[in-house]
Write an enzyme that holds these catalytic residues in place. Sequence first.
Site, mmCIF file in Angstrom:
data_model
loop_
_atom_site.group_PDB
_atom_site.id
_atom_site.type_symbol
_atom_site.label_atom_id
_atom_site.label_comp_id
_atom_site.label_asym_id
_atom_site.label_seq_id
_atom_site.Cartn_x
_atom_site.Cartn_y
_atom_site.Cartn_z
ATOM 1 N N GLU A 1 0.881 -1.170 0.000
ATOM 2 C CA GLU A 1 0.000 0.000 0.000
ATOM 3 C C GLU A 1 0.911 1.210 0.000
ATOM 4 O O GLU A 1 1.562 1.504 0.995
ATOM 5 C CB GLU A 1 -0.917 -0.035 1.226
ATOM 6 C CG GLU A 1 -2.055 0.972 1.154
ATOM 7 C CD GLU A 1 -1.666 2.327 1.718
ATOM 8 O OE1 GLU A 1 -1.288 3.206 0.902
ATOM 9 O OE2 GLU A 1 -1.727 2.512 2.933
ATOM 10 N N CYS B 1 -1.605 9.026 2.964
ATOM 11 C CA CYS B 1 -1.347 8.464 1.633
ATOM 12 C C CYS B 1 -2.495 8.744 0.670
ATOM 13 O O CYS B 1 -2.305 8.755 -0.543
ATOM 14 C CB CYS B 1 -1.095 6.961 1.729
ATOM 15 S SG CYS B 1 -2.468 6.028 2.431
#
Length: 521
Positions: A262, A296
């Site tokens: 990720e 993120c």
Amino acid sequence: MLHDSNCAHSNKYTDNTINVFGERAKKIWLNRRVTPDKGKEMTSAGQTSVIEMEQTLASQKQAFIDEGAVSAATRIDRIDRSISQLIKYQDKLADAMSSDFGHRPAELSKMFDVAAGLGPMQHAKQHLKKWMRVEKRKTLFPLNLFGARSRVEYQPLGVVGIISPWNFPVNLAFAPLANALGAGNRAMIKPSEFTPATSELIKQMIEEVYDPTEVAVFTGGPDVGQAFSGLAFDHMIFTGATSVAKHVMAAAAKNLVPLTLELGGKSPVVVSRSADMALTCNRVMWGKITNAGQICLAPDYSYVAEEQLEDYINGLKQAAATMMPTLLANNDYSSIINDRHYDRLQHYIADAKAKGATIIEINPGAENFAVQPHRKMPPTLILNAPDDALVMQEEIFGPLMAVRSYRDLSEAVNHINAQPRPLALYYFGNDAREQRYVLDHTISGGVTINDVLMHVAQEDLPFGGVGPSGMGCYHGFDGFKELSHARAIYSQSKMDLNGMTGMSPPYNEKTLKTIKQMLKP
């Protein structure tokens, strides 16, 4: 061999842990010894950690094999221990994260880290019995007519390695752990060295309630992280930068360790002419100032119709002023994690300005950021930065946002498609055909429509990237499957099906009849 003598969660593997393990575990350890690359020195603390990590991995693998099938009750018990610790330590975790950041709101830490780590645990606990059910599958005709059966059983993989980042250090350690434990695995966690107080507290929390053969935490710097990524896990989850992921992937490849990555990237915002401008600006700015943009999934750059550009900028200013009328002494606004990242963000601004971009600092209280105890930065818009500006090339990971305008929406879509595929895409608007156009002509890890970030909060949706923004996914049933082995099981009938169908020699008329049936269009 629990570290808290008052803990009730001892188990039958206690005598076979770090210091005492069987011959098979020793063999695994010796065969999997990790050494630093030639020419690179490792600290004595790092060397000690490597040996301990190798031993712990070996003992976890042995305990996993000895345990056999992992019951739902055992999985729930292990999950419950994390739930109780997150609730028990919520205040200390918030304090630790604020210490690591310089300043971080306790409310933010409890919502986005503690509660966000707790939610996946509770979701897995609630649903794992259903997830564990055997799946019946169709069996090839005519074998099914004679009693042959097919099924899939989801089997734990073994030991899952979790490398968690600094921006949400609790959430991104415990959310993957929820999937690992729900799938029946054991786990080893390497938290970030950028949040040392939080990492040490997580280690303490885990050691209080888990045997090292169940879950273990290893703190330390880059040398420990490098060695951790080279261990022969049965699966590894890494959350962090794409540049670091390349090294993690290379290290994992040596042992053919499958990965879930990720990574993030430059998540775009597409603002339609049909969008509610006030709502759009409020939600985009919320996503940018939350954790000072150190997310993120934070909106990285925006595309807005050229005739609406001024309204968009004014709307973002108003939204920021409403949420954060002041910044420096505002307990609701986070600091930048460290000097390196603060300097990096300042360099992005200087680079964009030197290349002709317009810089709009949103500073509602007209405060002086040159003198401050922490590393707070005001939300900053960067207009019309050229493609070669760093702010248009690198993931921002801070309270800066590039803004561009378009005449036709296809310009925004074409630009998005010319960049590496992002972790998220955000579309604001009420035009269904246009929305469908954007969805059909772009690729991203996930999408939130008329908001930002929120798809990650839906535990029933898979969360992950695509291409440079990641691979694989976790959360909910998708995470359960990601960390399980879907084991195909075929049960043959007692009847002589090969003979009845002519599948075994000598071939005859039955064989020809079977072939004819198989070749039917």
